[in-house]
Scaffold this motif. Structure first.
Motif, PDB file in Angstrom:
ATOM      1  N   GLY A  45      -3.191  -2.279  17.202  1.00 30.96           N
ATOM      2  CA  GLY A  45      -4.456  -1.671  17.602  1.00 30.96           C
ATOM      3  C   GLY A  45      -4.336  -0.260  18.163  1.00 30.96           C
ATOM      4  O   GLY A  45      -5.280   0.248  18.775  1.00 30.96           O
ATOM      5  N   LYS A  82      -7.101   2.187  17.351  1.00 33.23           N
ATOM      6  CA  LYS A  82      -8.366   1.971  18.056  1.00 33.23           C
ATOM      7  C   LYS A  82      -8.339   2.652  19.431  1.00 33.23           C
ATOM      8  O   LYS A  82      -9.303   3.283  19.829  1.00 33.23           O
ATOM      9  N   GLN A 136     -11.907  -2.856  21.128  1.00 34.18           N
ATOM     10  CA  GLN A 136     -11.346  -3.310  19.861  1.00 34.18           C
ATOM     11  C   GLN A 136      -9.817  -3.241  19.880  1.00 34.18           C
ATOM     12  O   GLN A 136      -9.147  -4.122  19.338  1.00 34.18           O
ATOM     13  N   GLY A 137      -9.273  -2.215  20.512  1.00 35.23           N
ATOM     14  CA  GLY A 137      -7.822  -2.108  20.641  1.00 35.23           C
ATOM     15  C   GLY A 137      -7.237  -3.257  21.436  1.00 35.23           C
ATOM     16  O   GLY A 137      -6.215  -3.840  21.066  1.00 35.23           O
ATOM     17  N   TYR A 196     -16.691   7.596  13.050  1.00 32.23           N
ATOM     18  CA  TYR A 196     -15.725   7.071  14.009  1.00 32.23           C
ATOM     19  C   TYR A 196     -15.654   7.831  15.322  1.00 32.23           C
ATOM     20  O   TYR A 196     -15.377   7.239  16.357  1.00 32.23           O
ATOM     21  N   TRP A 240     -15.322  -1.325  13.413  1.00 34.50           N
ATOM     22  CA  TRP A 240     -14.494  -1.976  12.403  1.00 34.50           C
ATOM     23  C   TRP A 240     -14.773  -1.398  11.049  1.00 34.50           C
ATOM     24  O   TRP A 240     -15.907  -1.132  10.697  1.00 34.50           O
TER      25      TRP A 240
END
Length: 102
Positions: free
Chosen positions: A19, A22, A30-31, A94, A101
């Motif tokens: 991750g 992220k 998310q990481g 992003y 995701w």
């Protein structure tokens, strides 16, 4: 902008199962999910192996490897997507949009 996209893409390809990409993009939740899933599955596998005096490792280690591989594949796909996007699209999706995701 291109440098951030390149670094994020390479991190996703090479360290995606942890991750790292992220965290680099500021998507800490998310990481943590990816990193926690990867480390957690190995800890659980080893604990089951200890409880079963090693017999459980015959099942849990391949399963843990499968989960880690799946997370690595997700990172590879995300890395390729990052690198395939234009700088403007990467920025919109992003960096500004914080798309979590894929």
């Amino acid at each position: 902008m291109a440098q951030k996209r390149l670094i994020a893409g390479l991190l996703a390809i090479f360290l995606g199962s942890l991750g790292v990409h992220k965290f680099y993009l500021g998507l800490n939740t998310q990481g943590i999910l990816i990193l926690g899933a990867n480390i957690g599955v190995w800890v659980v596998a080893l604990l089951i192996g200890l409880v079963t005096l090693g017999l459980g490792l015959l099942v849990t280690l391949p399963l843990a490897g499968l989960v880690s591989s799946a997370l690595g594949l997700l990172g590879l796909i995300e890395g390729v997507l990052y690198l395939a996007k234009s700088d403007a699209d990467f920025q919109r999706d992003y960096l500004a949009g914080k798309k979590p995701w894929l």
